[in-house]
Design an enzyme around this catalytic site. Structure first.
Site, PDB file in Angstrom:
ATOM      1  N   GLU A  43      32.573 -20.345 -37.842  1.00 11.41           N
ATOM      2  CA  GLU A  43      33.517 -19.379 -37.272  1.00 11.41           C
ATOM      3  C   GLU A  43      32.930 -18.502 -36.166  1.00 11.41           C
ATOM      4  O   GLU A  43      33.672 -17.856 -35.446  1.00 11.41           O
ATOM      5  CB  GLU A  43      34.078 -18.480 -38.382  1.00 11.41           C
ATOM      6  N   ASN A  44      31.591 -18.487 -36.023  1.00 15.27           N
ATOM      7  CA  ASN A  44      30.959 -17.687 -34.965  1.00 15.27           C
ATOM      8  C   ASN A  44      30.350 -18.548 -33.866  1.00 15.27           C
ATOM      9  O   ASN A  44      29.566 -18.057 -33.050  1.00 15.27           O
ATOM     10  CB  ASN A  44      29.857 -16.802 -35.553  1.00 15.27           C
ATOM     11  N   ASN A  71      37.008 -14.870 -41.118  1.00 11.70           N
ATOM     12  CA  ASN A  71      37.936 -13.985 -40.416  1.00 11.70           C
ATOM     13  C   ASN A  71      37.971 -14.203 -38.910  1.00 11.70           C
ATOM     14  O   ASN A  71      38.950 -13.860 -38.247  1.00 11.70           O
ATOM     15  CB  ASN A  71      37.592 -12.521 -40.712  1.00 11.70           C
ATOM     16  N   HIS A  72      36.915 -14.782 -38.321  1.00 11.82           N
ATOM     17  CA  HIS A  72      36.884 -14.971 -36.868  1.00 11.82           C
ATOM     18  C   HIS A  72      37.480 -16.304 -36.412  1.00 11.82           C
ATOM     19  O   HIS A  72      37.522 -16.560 -35.199  1.00 11.82           O
ATOM     20  CB  HIS A  72      35.451 -14.858 -36.342  1.00 11.82           C
ATOM     21  N   HIS A 154      33.380 -16.450 -48.004  1.00 11.94           N
ATOM     22  CA  HIS A 154      33.086 -15.655 -46.814  1.00 11.94           C
ATOM     23  C   HIS A 154      33.464 -14.212 -47.115  1.00 11.94           C
ATOM     24  O   HIS A 154      34.635 -13.835 -47.050  1.00 11.94           O
ATOM     25  CB  HIS A 154      33.899 -16.205 -45.641  1.00 11.94           C
ATOM     26  N   HIS A 181      25.217 -12.960 -42.388  1.00  7.80           N
ATOM     27  CA  HIS A 181      24.186 -13.541 -41.524  1.00  7.80           C
ATOM     28  C   HIS A 181      22.770 -13.199 -41.960  1.00  7.80           C
ATOM     29  O   HIS A 181      21.819 -13.495 -41.245  1.00  7.80           O
ATOM     30  CB  HIS A 181      24.353 -13.121 -40.061  1.00  7.80           C
TER      31      HIS A 181
END
Length: 263
Positions: A43-44, A71-72, A154, A181
């Protein structure tokens, strides 16, 4: 004689440095750890926020069998068509959506069906459906087809992550935390045979702030202005876990942290 399946999971991939690390080093890691199945949180991957179809395809070509998110995932709508296909890129299953793909998948490799479930926490994140009720619902459903189910949770709070592992103990093969992270040193097996770690870490720059540019992060703290974060430069790490499981029972046999310095 029961067969053991080995799964490699990589933590959140951060921007171009992380994408480059996956593309350059994942095939070697798969061979090194003798992984039968590989998945990661993507997602990042697109400049630190979101995922694009091009990056997803790059991951597939590098040996990734499934991509989870959080969420991203909504920040780059170019991924929406691939999300809707629902078999390679997952969104958290507890979002109250019906037309944006799914939060779980079943993938067969070497004659073994492996389930992956993606759920998201609610503390300091979106007020979405209950991850506990959602996860146990899909654990029952996936369990009709395979005993092997790996959950990417997550979430922000360690308490929420550990509680889900306790709730799903014996019902799933693994609960793997993502989102912060920062790799934690609490990998373990529950009494029910579920592998757990609070956070698998990241694939990204090690000399920034959770993968982002350090100077920008310091300015954010000093000014309290939400300046957009960019991925940091410099050396990368590839972090995650390797999990061995009994293919007949779905019970986890071992979980190992991995953290490799790359370039």
């Amino acid at each position: 004689m029961s067969r053991t399946v080995r799964v490699l999971f990589l933590g959140d991939v951060i921007g171009q440095p992380g994408v480059r690390a996956v593309f350059t080093h994942l095939r070697t890691a798969i061979k090194k750890y003798k992984a039968d199945f590989t998945f990661l949180n993507g997602e990042n991957a697109s400049n630190g926020f979101g995922l694009t179809p091009e990056i997803a395809e790059m991951f597939r070509n590098a040996g990734v069998d499934c991509i989870t998110s959080g969420n991203h995932i909504w920040q780059d709508d170019s991924i929406f068509p691939l999300l809707r296909k629902g078999n390679f890129v997952l969104r958290p299953a507890n979002y109250p959506l019906s037309d944006f793909g799914t939060g779980y998948t079943l993938i067969e490799k070497a004659g073994i069906k492996i389930g992956v479930l993606n759920v998201m926490g609610r503390h300091q994140l979106a007020n979405i459906d209950c991850p506990f009720r959602c996860a146990v619902k899909w654990a029952r459903e996936v369990g009709k087809q395979t005993p092997l189910l790996f959950v990417d949770f997550h979430a922000e709070f360690p308490e929420e992550k550990e509680a889900l592992a306790c709730y799903l103990s014996g019902k799933v093969t693994a609960v793997i935390g993502t989102h912060t992270h920062v790799q934690t040193a609490d990998e373990r097996l529950t009494d029910g045979g579920t592998a757990y770690i609070t956070d698998a870490g990241m694939v990204g720059p090690v000399f920034g702030v959770i993968g982002g540019d350090a100077e920008t992060s310091v300015r954010r703290q000093l000014t309290m202005i939400p300046i957009k974060m960019e991925p940091a430069d410099g050396s990368c790490a590839m972090q995650g876990v390797v999990i061995d499981a009994d293919a007949e029972t779905g019970r986890a046999l071992q979980i190992r942290r991995i953290s490799e310095s790359l370039f």
